[in-house]
Write a protein that holds these residues in place. Structure first.
Motif, PDB file in Angstrom:
ATOM      1  N   UNK A 177      53.205   9.677  52.031  1.00 41.15           N
ATOM      2  CA  UNK A 177      53.439   9.432  53.596  1.00 41.15           C
ATOM      3  C   UNK A 177      54.071  10.873  54.362  1.00 41.15           C
ATOM      4  N   UNK A 178      54.931  11.301  53.497  1.00 40.03           N
ATOM      5  CA  UNK A 178      55.629  12.561  54.302  1.00 40.03           C
ATOM      6  C   UNK A 178      54.712  13.581  54.390  1.00 40.03           C
ATOM      7  N   UNK A 179      53.740  13.682  53.395  1.00 38.54           N
ATOM      8  CA  UNK A 179      52.591  14.885  53.452  1.00 38.54           C
ATOM      9  C   UNK A 179      51.852  14.718  54.496  1.00 38.54           C
ATOM     10  N   UNK A 180      51.431  13.534  54.789  1.00 33.98           N
ATOM     11  CA  UNK A 180      50.559  13.235  55.811  1.00 33.98           C
ATOM     12  C   UNK A 180      51.085  13.550  57.126  1.00 33.98           C
ATOM     13  N   UNK A 181      52.215  13.154  57.469  1.00 34.15           N
ATOM     14  CA  UNK A 181      52.853  13.519  58.652  1.00 34.15           C
ATOM     15  C   UNK A 181      53.333  15.045  58.778  1.00 34.15           C
ATOM     16  N   UNK A 182      53.454  15.548  57.878  1.00 38.95           N
ATOM     17  CA  UNK A 182      53.734  16.951  57.843  1.00 38.95           C
ATOM     18  C   UNK A 182      52.391  17.895  58.359  1.00 38.95           C
ATOM     19  N   UNK A 183      51.223  17.496  57.706  1.00 37.79           N
ATOM     20  CA  UNK A 183      50.048  18.222  58.209  1.00 37.79           C
ATOM     21  C   UNK A 183      49.761  18.069  59.513  1.00 37.79           C
ATOM     22  N   UNK A 184      49.966  16.960  60.051  1.00 38.39           N
ATOM     23  CA  UNK A 184      49.688  16.652  61.435  1.00 38.39           C
ATOM     24  C   UNK A 184      50.565  17.363  62.332  1.00 38.39           C
ATOM     25  N   UNK A 185      52.002  17.513  61.881  1.00 38.79           N
ATOM     26  CA  UNK A 185      53.052  18.075  62.624  1.00 38.79           C
ATOM     27  C   UNK A 185      52.862  19.720  62.728  1.00 38.79           C
ATOM     28  N   UNK A 186      52.410  20.051  61.649  1.00 36.25           N
ATOM     29  CA  UNK A 186      52.008  21.574  61.468  1.00 36.25           C
ATOM     30  C   UNK A 186      50.866  22.009  62.568  1.00 36.25           C
ATOM     31  N   UNK A 187      49.689  21.238  62.331  1.00 37.09           N
ATOM     32  CA  UNK A 187      48.598  21.359  63.340  1.00 37.09           C
ATOM     33  C   UNK A 187      49.004  21.161  64.882  1.00 37.09           C
ATOM     34  N   UNK A 214      37.168   7.735  67.417  1.00 38.16           N
ATOM     35  CA  UNK A 214      37.251   9.318  66.873  1.00 38.16           C
ATOM     36  C   UNK A 214      39.001   9.788  67.089  1.00 38.16           C
ATOM     37  N   UNK A 215      39.380   9.539  68.166  1.00 35.03           N
ATOM     38  CA  UNK A 215      40.720   9.905  68.132  1.00 35.03           C
ATOM     39  C   UNK A 215      41.705   9.399  67.141  1.00 35.03           C
ATOM     40  N   UNK A 216      41.698   7.877  67.174  1.00 38.45           N
ATOM     41  CA  UNK A 216      42.699   7.285  66.133  1.00 38.45           C
ATOM     42  C   UNK A 216      42.442   7.741  64.831  1.00 38.45           C
ATOM     43  N   UNK A 217      40.956   7.785  64.523  1.00 39.79           N
ATOM     44  CA  UNK A 217      40.605   8.230  63.096  1.00 39.79           C
ATOM     45  C   UNK A 217      41.040   9.378  62.881  1.00 39.79           C
ATOM     46  N   UNK A 218      40.637  10.457  63.495  1.00 45.34           N
ATOM     47  CA  UNK A 218      40.976  11.901  63.186  1.00 45.34           C
ATOM     48  C   UNK A 218      42.575  12.273  63.066  1.00 45.34           C
ATOM     49  N   UNK A 219      43.164  11.560  64.007  1.00 43.90           N
ATOM     50  CA  UNK A 219      44.702  11.724  63.852  1.00 43.90           C
ATOM     51  C   UNK A 219      45.380  10.943  63.014  1.00 43.90           C
ATOM     52  N   UNK A 220      45.211   9.686  62.711  1.00 46.19           N
ATOM     53  CA  UNK A 220      45.769   8.664  61.836  1.00 46.19           C
ATOM     54  C   UNK A 220      45.340   8.971  60.274  1.00 46.19           C
ATOM     55  N   UNK A 221      43.964   9.534  60.198  1.00 40.49           N
ATOM     56  CA  UNK A 221      43.507   9.324  58.701  1.00 40.49           C
ATOM     57  C   UNK A 221      43.297  10.732  58.281  1.00 40.49           C
ATOM     58  N   UNK A 222      42.916  11.767  59.052  1.00 40.75           N
ATOM     59  CA  UNK A 222      42.717  13.077  58.719  1.00 40.75           C
ATOM     60  C   UNK A 222      43.948  14.249  59.205  1.00 40.75           C
ATOM     61  N   UNK A 223      44.913  13.466  59.927  1.00 39.01           N
ATOM     62  CA  UNK A 223      46.144  14.241  60.177  1.00 39.01           C
ATOM     63  C   UNK A 223      45.592  15.341  61.088  1.00 39.01           C
ATOM     64  N   UNK A 224      44.582  15.139  61.745  1.00 35.72           N
ATOM     65  CA  UNK A 224      44.058  16.301  62.634  1.00 35.72           C
ATOM     66  C   UNK A 224      44.936  16.072  63.969  1.00 35.72           C
ATOM     67  N   UNK A 225      45.206  17.325  64.669  1.00 34.88           N
ATOM     68  CA  UNK A 225      45.666  17.377  65.939  1.00 34.88           C
ATOM     69  C   UNK A 225      44.460  17.960  66.957  1.00 34.88           C
ATOM     70  N   UNK A 226      44.257  17.479  68.213  1.00 39.81           N
ATOM     71  CA  UNK A 226      43.425  17.865  69.183  1.00 39.81           C
ATOM     72  C   UNK A 226      43.676  17.558  70.446  1.00 39.81           C
ATOM     73  N   UNK A 227      42.644  17.861  71.476  1.00 44.40           N
ATOM     74  CA  UNK A 227      42.958  17.550  72.762  1.00 44.40           C
ATOM     75  C   UNK A 227      41.747  16.919  73.163  1.00 44.40           C
TER      76      UNK A 227
END
Lengths: 471, 471
Positions: free
Chosen positions: B385-395, B183-196
């Motif tokens: 790739x830049x967009x993918x990282x940007x979404x994660x960084x913003x979240x 779950x963690x790797x999928x959500x972070x690496x694929x969905x660009x999601x941030x979580x605890x």
């Protein structure tokens, strides 16, 4: 290897043989609620591979997947008169939700034409929105009094396509395209299935359709099984749900529709079309496991070798499983893979390791022979392709040899009772003859033209009726 | 291009903005039965891509897919006391099937631990059968009084994993592996999601579990959303269903189990974590359409060029859609793609064709600039790739900037009311403080250790409670 007599022979009792295969190849178990089933990993693996391939072919027509709710208000079903009449006896009804009795009971979808049309009528506004091509992968429920795993279950999995078109011709052509180019090509080229493409008689039509196209396959006992259907719905549901569009000319027109479905029944068809007294035979293109590499003995060199061969074949693009469970006797494992119908076994023992060879055992073509390990990867594609073709050829040969030309109802009933199909002129049979056949548990599976094409109408001159007992 | 004010601004009314996006980006509609939803093709396309990627990651753990029935005898649920207590208020009950009242009503599965254990208890005999790792993709029903599309629906789609292990340690490690590595790797690496990643308190645990691991994400309004959970079930269900195995020592032992689920709620999370006032922003790795190539005008050279560019980019491995629907105004189509969150638009008009250029419009990073058509294929991978990282960084930035350290209940309630998360020592809060928070609609989302890891127990010294309002 001596074979344990694990299955009832087909000739003794075909239905029992079927049950044995489904259970011993670990395809499915009966569920606790009557008519439901638990699809076990090996059975589900077959279905998953079918899904993937079918899904890709459906998408190539331009259809997109969506998801409609499981629960349908009872009132929706009653809007199309023939539809509700057809499905009412099979419905499961939810009367309580969240601890309370519901104001309006809801039915568990037996199929989704009604709820789909409720939304199509909102989404379709203009000719620009057409054709609207939707597919859904889902579970449906049709209460089943005489359930049989995969073939007839109260809950089953399927894909159901629903489309709306601007013209009659466009809808008709799309239903035919699904019938022949999607279902037909998929079942023939991927499942190595043989079948007849035809048209259902009015009696056998889907409830609410104006035309039902079918694929009928012959099982190992000569009975027929409907493998999939594609329906022209005309404007029946469009009328009931006011699914209409603004034409280029500025007029409001009802859409023309199709629906089409194929189900987990295909797993049962696979068993009954390709299976033999040793179990299932899985066509290589479908097979989740095409080749199993077996360690004959618990020996370090053997275990290392089977893993190495497994990796090498995987790298060569073959779907491989390594069986190194040496705490289970080799004979039992070999019988198990035979039951599961894995096309090729590569068996490796200590002497093989020493000699750089393996025993190649073929489930479908039969026979075993030693092969050089180095030659294996190059050898397998041709072996698998040959097996694929062999299964199709066998199924076709069975159907052809067990189909007879007859002239009347009595002869047709006799042919069906003897485990075969009969062909006779539809003009000679007609709805009356069809009713007489039914008294003997024999049905018209479909109509075809004289030259084997799909007729445009029941009454096209020269139509031939294909009759049989069916699952 | 002037933007039409199609959405309620987030700052005005976040829930309404969410509804607007779901409806106008054509993700889903409300179903006719309360709390159900129709997932439209664009929304379902997002879910399909999530499924594919998640499925591959689940299979890499060794788990296999299977399918268990929709209908569960009511008596099964009552066997595990906490489980039935947790789910009874949310059940949908089928009382009639096939035109008759059923002898025993059946419930529509709210989750499958009970029916899975009924079969695990048959399939598991010996230590050789363990670990047994099963996953299922299915629909489930939990009657919902305050439904919200994707986030809380009476019927939803999900995957539910169910495993049985020989030892406590093996089960614990597997639950943790799903939590973090799947779950963690999928959500972070694929969905660009941030979580605890954290541990639920006893109050928030799954009904029947001994430990629930969770992933908590912060939405655009500062509220929390549970993105997925992985449970250690201990031997609770094994005891209730006699799921036991013969150990190597010849003794009968109960298995240790896990279950874990993630749902269509993730589509809602995607909207609320990455969306902005112009609509959805889809991370490029997930996006069914990464690049849309738009014909600005109905001009032959333009139409030929957009199709050519579409083919070229597809050949380069980009997921492309060509928009040549020039009978719809360009501005409306551009706004629609913006709403749908497609990362990149390539807009081509007559002057672009003449100059061999296109306008590159970036949904996520923002901005537009002309680019040479020949440079496009080489340029896009880095842009995406830049967009993918940007979404994660913003979240991540949002969560970090809106999380505050507090010392007591009142401060925590205040922080939550202001649209943020609060952290405070669990030792200072405890179950009593948790109950006081609940009076203000604030919950403990999870516990983490001082250095941000997942604690082994609620009472591990130094545990920090993360509290927030939640969906």
């Amino acid at each position: 290897m001596a074979k344990a007599p694990v299955l009832t022979p087909r000739a003794d009792d075909f239905p029992r043989w079927y049950q044995d295969v489904v259970s011993k190849a670990e395809l499915a178990d009966n569920g606790p609620v009557r008519g439901t089933m638990v699809i076990r990993p090996y059975g589900y693996g077959l279905w998953e591979r079918m899904q993937q391939e079918m899904d890709a072919r459906i998408k190539r027509t331009g259809a997109q997947n969506a998801y409609f709710p499981l629960f349908i208000p009872q009132s929706y079903l009653t809007r199309e008169a023939e539809h509700v009449e057809g499905f009412a006896p099979e419905l499961a009804v939810v009367t309580h939700g969240g601890g309370k009795e519901l104001e309006e009971p809801v039915v568990v979808r037996p199929t989704s034409e009604t709820i789909v049309n409720e939304y199509f009528s909102k989404w379709v506004q203009s000719y620009r929105d057409l054709p609207l091509l939707i597919n859904q992968w889902a579970n449906v429920v049709r209460w089943e009094l005489r359930p049989r795993l995969f073939l007839r279950t109260s809950e089953f999995l399927w894909q159901e396509g629903h489309t709306a078109h601007a013209t009659y011709e466009d809808a008709r052509d799309f239903a035919a395209r699904i019938h022949r180019d999607v279902y037909g090509a998929f079942m023939r080229d991927f499942l190595a299935m043989d079948f007849v493409l035809g048209r259902k008689t009015a009696k056998e039509r889907f409830a609410g359709a104006v035309n039902t196209l079918t694929l009928e396959g012959m099982m190992g006992d000569g009975k027929a099984l409907q493998l999939g259907t594609s329906h022209e719905l005309g404007q029946n549901f469009a009328r009931a749900f006011h699914t209409q569009y603004l034409s280029k000319d500025g007029t409001q027109e009802l859409v023309w529709q199709t629906s089409w479905g194929s189900t987990t029944r295909l797993v049962g068809a696979l068993v009954m079309m390709h299976g033999d007294d040793d179990g299932l035979c899985v066509p290589p293109r479908l097979a989740p496991v095409q080749v199993v590499v077996l360690a004959v003995k618990d020996d370090e060199a053997v275990l290392a070798k089977v893993r190495e061969v497994g990796e090498r074949l995987t790298a060569a693009g073959v779907r491989v499983q390594v069986d190194d469970r040496t705490d289970t006797p080799f004979g039992r494992r070999a019988v198990d893979w035979e039951l599961k119908g894995v096309p090729v076994r590569v068996e490796i023992g200590p002497r093989d390791v020493a000699g750089g060879t393996a025993m190649l055992v073929r489930r479908i073509a039969g026979g075993k022979r030693p092969v050089a390990l180095d030659a294996l990867a190059a050898l397998l594609p041709a072996v698998l392709e040959e097996d694929q073709e062999l299964l199709l050829a066998r199924a076709r040969e069975r159907r052809e040899s067990r189909t007879s030309e007859v002239t009347g109802v009595d002869e047709a009933v006799e042919a069906a009772a003897a485990g075969g199909w009969a062909r006779l002129p539809w003009a000679a049979l007609g709805p009356d003859g069809e009713a007489r056949l039914a008294e003997h548990g024999v049905t018209v599976r479909c109509l075809v033209t004289e030259d084997g094409a799909v007729p445009d109408a029941d009454e096209t001159p020269g139509n031939v009726a294909l009759v049989a007992r069916a699952y």
